[in-house]
Design an enzyme around this catalytic site. Sequence first.
Site, short mmCIF file in Angstrom:
data_model
loop_
_atom_site.label_atom_id
_atom_site.label_comp_id
_atom_site.label_asym_id
_atom_site.label_seq_id
_atom_site.Cartn_x
_atom_site.Cartn_y
_atom_site.Cartn_z
N TRP A 296 0.85 -1.20 0.00
CA TRP A 296 0.00 0.00 0.00
C TRP A 296 0.88 1.24 0.00
O TRP A 296 2.05 1.18 0.42
CB TRP A 296 -0.95 0.00 1.20
CG TRP A 296 -0.31 0.01 2.56
CD1 TRP A 296 -0.02 -1.07 3.33
CD2 TRP A 296 0.13 1.16 3.31
NE1 TRP A 296 0.56 -0.68 4.51
CE2 TRP A 296 0.66 0.68 4.53
CE3 TRP A 296 0.12 2.54 3.08
CZ2 TRP A 296 1.18 1.54 5.52
CZ3 TRP A 296 0.64 3.39 4.05
CH2 TRP A 296 1.17 2.89 5.25
N GLU B 282 7.01 8.33 14.26
CA GLU B 282 7.27 7.70 12.95
C GLU B 282 8.15 8.58 12.08
O GLU B 282 8.99 8.09 11.32
CB GLU B 282 5.95 7.42 12.22
CG GLU B 282 5.03 6.41 12.89
CD GLU B 282 5.46 4.95 12.71
OE1 GLU B 282 6.45 4.70 12.00
OE2 GLU B 282 4.80 4.08 13.31
N GLU C 223 8.58 1.46 6.63
CA GLU C 223 8.27 2.37 7.73
C GLU C 223 8.06 3.80 7.24
O GLU C 223 7.27 4.56 7.82
CB GLU C 223 9.41 2.36 8.77
CG GLU C 223 9.48 1.11 9.62
CD GLU C 223 8.41 1.07 10.71
OE1 GLU C 223 7.88 2.13 11.07
OE2 GLU C 223 8.11 -0.03 11.19
N HIS D 260 4.63 5.21 7.01
CA HIS D 260 3.82 5.46 8.20
C HIS D 260 3.75 6.95 8.54
O HIS D 260 2.67 7.52 8.71
CB HIS D 260 4.35 4.68 9.41
CG HIS D 260 4.37 3.19 9.19
ND1 HIS D 260 4.94 2.31 10.08
CD2 HIS D 260 3.90 2.43 8.16
CE1 HIS D 260 4.81 1.08 9.62
NE2 HIS D 260 4.20 1.13 8.45
N GLU E 91 8.67 -2.78 18.10
CA GLU E 91 7.70 -2.99 17.02
C GLU E 91 6.37 -3.42 17.61
O GLU E 91 5.30 -3.03 17.14
CB GLU E 91 8.20 -4.06 16.03
CG GLU E 91 9.42 -3.65 15.22
CD GLU E 91 9.15 -2.61 14.13
OE1 GLU E 91 7.99 -2.16 13.97
OE2 GLU E 91 10.10 -2.23 13.44
N THR F 234 4.62 -0.38 19.13
CA THR F 234 3.97 0.49 18.14
C THR F 234 2.72 -0.20 17.58
O THR F 234 1.72 0.45 17.30
CB THR F 234 4.91 0.89 16.99
OG1 THR F 234 5.55 -0.28 16.50
CG2 THR F 234 5.96 1.88 17.42
N ASP G 200 1.71 -3.56 9.48
CA ASP G 200 3.15 -3.51 9.16
C ASP G 200 4.00 -3.75 10.40
O ASP G 200 4.97 -4.50 10.38
CB ASP G 200 3.54 -2.11 8.63
CG ASP G 200 3.26 -1.93 7.15
OD1 ASP G 200 2.72 -2.86 6.52
OD2 ASP G 200 3.59 -0.84 6.62
N GLU G 201 3.60 -3.08 11.47
CA GLU G 201 4.38 -3.22 12.72
C GLU G 201 4.37 -4.68 13.17
O GLU G 201 5.38 -5.20 13.65
CB GLU G 201 3.83 -2.33 13.84
CG GLU G 201 3.61 -0.85 13.50
CD GLU G 201 4.87 -0.06 13.22
OE1 GLU G 201 5.96 -0.66 13.10
OE2 GLU G 201 4.78 1.17 13.10
N HIS H 60 6.81 -6.61 11.11
CA HIS H 60 8.18 -6.27 11.51
C HIS H 60 8.54 -6.90 12.86
O HIS H 60 9.65 -7.36 13.07
CB HIS H 60 8.36 -4.74 11.58
CG HIS H 60 8.21 -4.07 10.24
ND1 HIS H 60 7.97 -2.71 10.10
CD2 HIS H 60 8.25 -4.57 8.99
CE1 HIS H 60 7.88 -2.42 8.81
NE2 HIS H 60 8.03 -3.53 8.12
FE LIG Z 1 7.88 -0.18 13.23
FE LIG Z 2 6.09 2.50 12.04
#
Ligand SMILES: [Fe+2]
Ligand SMILES: [Fe+2]
Length: 333
Positions: free
Chosen positions: A37, A80, A118, A121, A171, A174, A203-204, A207
Amino acid sequence: MTKQEKSIHSRFEVIKGMEDFVGENIYTLLKPVNESWQPSDFLPDMTAENWREQINEFRQRAEALPDDLLVVLIGDMVTEEALPTYQTFLNRLDGVKDETGASNSPWAQWSRGWTSEENRHGDLLNKYLYLTGKVDMRAVETTIHHLIRNGFDTQTGSDPYLGFVYTSFQERATKVSHTNVAKLAKKAGDDRLQKICGLIAGDEARHEKAYRLFMQKVFDTDPEEAVLSFEKMMKIKITMPAHLMDDGKNKNLFTNFSNVAQRIEVYTTKDYAEIISDLVSGWNIGNLKGLSDIAAKAQDYLCNLSERYLKVAKRLSFAGPAEKFSWIFDREV
Ligand SMILES: [Fe+2]
Ligand SMILES: [Fe+2]
């Protein structure tokens, strides 16, 4: 060679020895760019004929966001946006650092791939907040400017074991924070913000999985040093990446921001405790065998640590007086 030098040397070798594993798994841990995305997927299309309506509709949805949620979202966005600091951190770690800036080594590909994911974000949250028209963007941008200038010290030095404990924890922290903001956004009637924060949380989560897996490999190869590093990092405590944020006015900005996050339960001491217990069980700390006395003590300490934080969490209160935030034109929260 001193004992410390030997340990650093073998850490470097353990990390280097993981390169094939990282290379083979990199595209399950990171997403291919053409499947990823991008911020513009979730923002009004300024090239469309009806861009005015799109903006109006966007702003209507954001209308009911309460100030406390806005403050936490801004703090998360500022965090971020200090991404250059985090890439610098990864490039300090022994065995992980990108030796040329465009190195083909699996670790360097990981750290650039992670950074590029990242990067979206902060971009997306920044544009979102700008378009709401509810935020003093200059005050927010000044905060980001200060934060990147100030930097932050993870207190991991160049040690990759400490570094991966830190990133596994962070991670997840977040992820928790963005997930909770998503829930509150829904409650406030902004399903677009809910979607945005949910995506970022996704995403976090990916990760987090990657860093935990890297650290799992370290536990498999070098359990003694791994458990000592986990203990060391927990004793140092996980410093929040944005703790040196500054808007040039309020000396307690970070504390005020994290108090609001505690109050509206976006990120709390209880979350901190739960992350510890999750990492302890995920890395199977209680069942590590063949440890030296000192490492067995660390094992014990880690297995009881979450309980200790939970007890502290019960005693804490964040019901202090309302504070002004420059980010929202000095309104009090
Ligand atoms: Fe992150
Ligand atoms: Fe992030």
